[in-house]
Design an enzyme around this catalytic site. Structure first.
Site, short mmCIF file in Angstrom:
data_model
loop_
_atom_site.label_atom_id
_atom_site.label_comp_id
_atom_site.label_asym_id
_atom_site.label_seq_id
_atom_site.Cartn_x
_atom_site.Cartn_y
_atom_site.Cartn_z
N LYS A 18 0.84 -1.23 0.00
CA LYS A 18 0.00 0.00 0.00
C LYS A 18 0.86 1.26 0.00
O LYS A 18 0.54 2.22 -0.69
CB LYS A 18 -0.91 0.04 1.25
CG LYS A 18 -1.97 -1.02 1.32
CD LYS A 18 -2.86 -0.86 2.53
CE LYS A 18 -2.12 -0.91 3.85
NZ LYS A 18 -1.47 -2.20 4.15
N LYS A 40 -1.61 9.13 6.38
CA LYS A 40 -1.63 7.80 7.00
C LYS A 40 -2.30 8.00 8.36
O LYS A 40 -1.62 8.20 9.39
CB LYS A 40 -0.20 7.27 7.14
CG LYS A 40 -0.08 5.95 7.87
CD LYS A 40 -0.34 4.74 7.00
CE LYS A 40 -0.24 3.46 7.81
NZ LYS A 40 -0.37 2.25 6.99
N ARG A 179 5.27 -7.64 -5.37
CA ARG A 179 6.28 -7.17 -4.43
C ARG A 179 7.60 -7.94 -4.55
O ARG A 179 8.68 -7.36 -4.52
CB ARG A 179 5.71 -7.38 -3.02
CG ARG A 179 6.23 -6.51 -2.00
CD ARG A 179 5.80 -7.02 -0.67
NE ARG A 179 6.63 -8.16 -0.32
CZ ARG A 179 6.74 -8.63 0.90
NH1 ARG A 179 6.05 -8.09 1.87
NH2 ARG A 179 7.53 -9.64 1.16
N1 LIG Z 1 6.84 -3.24 -6.26
C1 LIG Z 1 7.71 -3.35 -5.25
N2 LIG Z 1 9.03 -3.45 -5.49
C2 LIG Z 1 9.91 -3.57 -4.48
N3 LIG Z 1 9.57 -3.62 -3.18
C3 LIG Z 1 8.27 -3.53 -2.89
C4 LIG Z 1 7.27 -3.40 -3.89
N4 LIG Z 1 6.07 -3.33 -3.28
C5 LIG Z 1 6.30 -3.43 -1.97
N5 LIG Z 1 7.62 -3.54 -1.72
C6 LIG Z 1 8.28 -3.69 -0.41
O1 LIG Z 1 7.50 -4.60 0.35
C7 LIG Z 1 7.40 -4.20 1.69
C8 LIG Z 1 5.92 -4.00 2.05
O2 LIG Z 1 5.40 -2.93 1.25
P1 LIG Z 1 4.58 -1.74 1.91
O3 LIG Z 1 5.30 -1.19 3.08
O4 LIG Z 1 4.25 -0.80 0.80
O5 LIG Z 1 3.30 -2.55 2.42
P2 LIG Z 1 2.02 -1.96 3.13
O6 LIG Z 1 0.85 -2.65 2.54
O7 LIG Z 1 2.03 -0.49 3.03
O8 LIG Z 1 2.19 -2.42 4.65
P3 LIG Z 1 1.48 -1.78 5.98
O9 LIG Z 1 0.27 -2.62 6.20
O10 LIG Z 1 2.54 -2.00 7.03
O11 LIG Z 1 1.20 -0.36 5.74
C9 LIG Z 1 8.24 -2.92 1.82
O12 LIG Z 1 9.55 -3.27 2.22
C10 LIG Z 1 8.26 -2.39 0.39
O13 LIG Z 1 9.37 -1.56 0.11
C1 LIG Z 2 2.02 -2.73 11.87
C2 LIG Z 2 1.62 -3.15 10.47
N1 LIG Z 2 2.66 -2.75 9.57
C3 LIG Z 2 0.26 -2.61 10.03
N2 LIG Z 2 0.27 -1.18 9.88
C4 LIG Z 2 -0.86 -3.08 10.93
C5 LIG Z 2 -1.31 -4.42 10.49
C6 LIG Z 2 -2.45 -4.98 11.29
C7 LIG Z 2 -2.91 -6.32 10.79
C8 LIG Z 2 -3.92 -6.95 11.67
C9 LIG Z 2 -4.44 -8.27 11.11
O1 LIG Z 2 -5.00 -8.29 10.01
O2 LIG Z 2 -4.25 -9.29 11.76
MG LIG Z 3 2.10 0.96 4.51
#
Ligand SMILES: Nc1ncnc2c1ncn2[C@@H]1O[C@H](COP(=O)(O)OP(=O)(O)OP(=O)(O)O)[C@@H](O)[C@H]1O
Ligand SMILES: C[C@H](N)[C@H](N)CCCCCC(=O)O
Ligand SMILES: [Mg+2]
Length: 236
Positions: A18, A40, A179
């Site tokens: 995300k 956020k 990813r």
């Molecule tokens: N297309 C991509 N190429 C390289 N790395 C990626 C890509 N998409 C995601 N990542 C990596 O995967 C990991 C998880 O991605 P990200 O932090 O965007 O997830 P998120 O859904 O935002 O998680 P959260 O629930 O913690 O907010 C991070 O280390 C990010 O840099």
């Molecule tokens: C800390 C983490 N990176 C997220 N922002 C929070 C994720 C909560 C997930 C809870 C769940 O689905 O079990």
């Molecule tokens: Mg995130």
């Protein structure tokens, strides 16, 4: 008033990409003449909103420019958990009215908002409400689902879309995030086909693995041009 609808980015899970998708959306909006604001609202695992590991720091550092990270976060809780439980551990409660007021205050700045959820759609924020309940209550949002690209995602994506539809979000867009760069492009195309055929909802892009987000994200963001056109942005 922003010239386009504000954007909410919801996940099929935590760690699906995300924040990376938020960064790409911010970049493509900027490249097309808009001045978006990244938010956020519920940041857990949060030492401070401008801590290097926070989502706002990640997004805003890679965007360059001023540091708005502390203004991007409404609630910052130390435990890396669902917001409801992280708040409870801190002896606090999340107030849905404060979320509404936060969005209204930011909207008044006249910039398109890019709002990242926390974890997946049904992650609890209060005892009764989850992320998507709060997002669904806001008008004038367009919703994007960040979905994992790999095997198993059809089920997770359809469940997420069903949960959104049950709350009145009937026309979100889906973006598949490869990813780990480990999914056969043919399989990703099948995932897009499945989502579109079963739900009629548009799987608008897939994002491949970037070995270096700093240098590759401008080019990768261009994969979101069809999304921008669907949002009614005049693209160059
Ligand atoms: N297309 C991509 N190429 C390289 N790395 C990626 C890509 N998409 C995601 N990542 C990596 O995967 C990991 C998880 O991605 P990200 O932090 O965007 O997830 P998120 O859904 O935002 O998680 P959260 O629930 O913690 O907010 C991070 O280390 C990010 O840099
Ligand atoms: C800390 C983490 N990176 C997220 N922002 C929070 C994720 C909560 C997930 C809870 C769940 O689905 O079990
Ligand atoms: Mg995130």
């Amino acid at each position: 008033m922003s010239p386009i609808k504000d954007i909410c980015i919801t996940g099929t899970d935590t760690d699906v990409g995300k924040s990376v998708l938020s960064l790409l959306v911010m970049k493509i909006l900027r490249a097309n003449g808009l001045n978006p604001l990244y938010l956020k609202p519920f940041q857990t695992g949060c030492h401070s909103p401008s801590h290097p590991y926070s989502d706002p720091s990640f997004v805003l550092t890679l965007l360059g420019g001023g540091d708005e990270s502390k203004d991007s976060v409404l609630y910052c809780f130390r435990e890396a958990k669902a917001p409801y439980f992280a708040a409870r551990d801190a002896g606090k409660k999340i107030d849905p009215a404060a979320f509404k007021a936060f969005i209204e205050e930011k909207r008044a700045m006249g910039r398109p908002l890019v709002v990242e959820g926390a974890g997946g759609a049904l992650v609890p924020v209060t005892e009764r409400l989850n992320v998507i309940d709060l997002f669904a209550k806001e008008e004038n949002f367009v919703h994007i689902v960040a979905a994992r690209a790999g095997l198993g995602t059809i089920n997770h994506t359809l469940l997420t879309l069903e949960a959104m539809s049950n709350r009145g979000i009937t026309r979100p867009f889906v973006v598949f995030m490869d990813r780990d760069g480990a999914t056969d492009p043919v399989m990703i195309a099948e995932h897009m086909e499945a989502v579109e055929r079963i739900t009629g909802i548009r799987a608008v892009a897939s994002i491949g693995r970037m070995c270096c987000i700093e240098t590759e994200s401008d080019a990768m963001a261009e994969r979101l041009l069809p999304l921008l056109r669907a949002l009614g942005v005049d693209t160059e």
